[in-house]
Design an enzyme around this catalytic site. Structure first.
Site, PDB file in Angstrom:
ATOM      1  N   SER A 176       0.848  -1.184   0.000  1.00  0.00           N
ATOM      2  CA  SER A 176       0.000   0.000   0.000  1.00  0.00           C
ATOM      3  C   SER A 176       0.887   1.238   0.000  1.00  0.00           C
ATOM      4  O   SER A 176       2.059   1.174   0.400  1.00  0.00           O
ATOM      5  CB  SER A 176      -0.897   0.017   1.243  1.00  0.00           C
ATOM      6  OG  SER A 176      -1.541   1.278   1.409  1.00  0.00           O
ATOM      7  N   TYR A 228      -2.083  -0.602  10.248  1.00  0.00           N
ATOM      8  CA  TYR A 228      -2.285  -1.054   8.862  1.00  0.00           C
ATOM      9  C   TYR A 228      -1.018  -0.805   8.056  1.00  0.00           C
ATOM     10  O   TYR A 228      -0.544  -1.683   7.321  1.00  0.00           O
ATOM     11  CB  TYR A 228      -3.467  -0.319   8.243  1.00  0.00           C
ATOM     12  CG  TYR A 228      -3.592  -0.488   6.747  1.00  0.00           C
ATOM     13  CD1 TYR A 228      -4.108  -1.652   6.191  1.00  0.00           C
ATOM     14  CD2 TYR A 228      -3.188   0.533   5.878  1.00  0.00           C
ATOM     15  CE1 TYR A 228      -4.226  -1.805   4.816  1.00  0.00           C
ATOM     16  CE2 TYR A 228      -3.295   0.389   4.507  1.00  0.00           C
ATOM     17  CZ  TYR A 228      -3.807  -0.784   3.983  1.00  0.00           C
ATOM     18  OH  TYR A 228      -3.916  -0.934   2.625  1.00  0.00           O
TER      19      TYR A 228
END
Length: 267
Positions: free
Chosen positions: A142, A155
């Protein structure tokens, strides 16, 4: 690696980018083993693919269950005969909370899905991929895996672990037939928040952004193009590409910029 006539395993196949990866792989002539925890959405992906089970087969699986993951290769091989590639796409985000306010249950869940799920699948399929004339592993990290995002710190830590895991695999497998790609999507229009069990925040963190949010279809197309070119890293979206450059030039400035953007979600 050319994808036509290859058999590719895709996690998170029940929606979003995962579904688009499955559909586009079928269109490119590949056979697809779609993996998802949600059987209903997985079946819908199969329906949308519009091909028989000889081309697309769904496998319901919780990727955080290492024991069940270890039995998946045998099931896929029994159905398709071979496995040529693995795309670890499944992932969830955390609640929009500071680390100090985040429960350990939430932390463990985010790490289990994003990092350990990727690791379990990789360990399960790598021995079989090494036996193929050519094969590929693509792991989806990501933009948050290289840039700190307040309210998504755990995350980001999980996705940073995916980044380093994938880059390490690249180095370890460099002299083998298995190519490795790490993928860094920016803002993609998917239902990841709902799939993560979260409410959509009232504030729109991207409302003043100069960058266009990509569709899942566009993101999947760019990912598959990168895999076919055996790219080391694929950065998806104008936002991810811009922040990738900025963070490498001035990490502190980039971190401060994102912190300002995220303030409205953390009040």
């Amino acid at each position: 690696m050319q994808l036509a006539n290859k058999t590719i395993v895709v996690t998170g196949a029940g929606g979003g980018i995962g579904r688009e990866l499955c559909l586009q792989l079928v269109q490119r002539g590949a056979n697809v083993a779609g993996v998802d925890i949600n059987l209903a959405t997985l079946d819908e992906t199969g329906r949308l693919a519009g091909v028989g089970r000889d081309r697309f087969a769904g496998f319901q699986l919780d990727i955080t269950d290492g024991e069940k993951v270890s039995s998946l290769p045998a099931e896929v091989l029994a159905h398709f005969g071979v496995v040529d590639g693995l795309i670890n796409n499944a992932g969830i985000i955390q609640p929009f909370k500071l680390v100090n306010d985040l429960s350990m249950d939430a932390i463990n869940r985010v790490m289990a899905v994003n990092f350990y799920g990727t690791l379990y699948l990789t360990k399960a399929f790598l021995p079989h991929l090494l036996e193929r004339p050519e094969a590929h592993i693509a792991n989806v990290s990501s933009m948050g895996g290289f840039l700190p995002v307040p309210g998504q710190t755990v995350y980001g830590a999980a996705k940073a672990a995916v980044k380093l895991l994938t880059e390490g695999l690249y180095a370890e497998l460099k002299d083998t037939n298995v190519k490795v790609t790490v993928i860094f999507p920016g803002a993609i229009a998917t239902n990841i928040m709902q799939n993560s069990g979260l409410d959509v925040p009232n504030a729109d963190a991207g409302s003043d952004s100069q960058f266009k949010t990509l569709s899942a279809r566009q993101a999947a197309d760019q990912m598959l193009a990168g895999i076919e070119k055996n790219q080391f890293r694929v950065v998806i979206g104008q936002d991810a590409r811009a922040m990738d450059k900025l963070y490498r030039l001035n990490p502190k400035y980039a971190a401060d910029l994102i912190q300002k953007k995220m303030r409205s979600l953390l009040r």
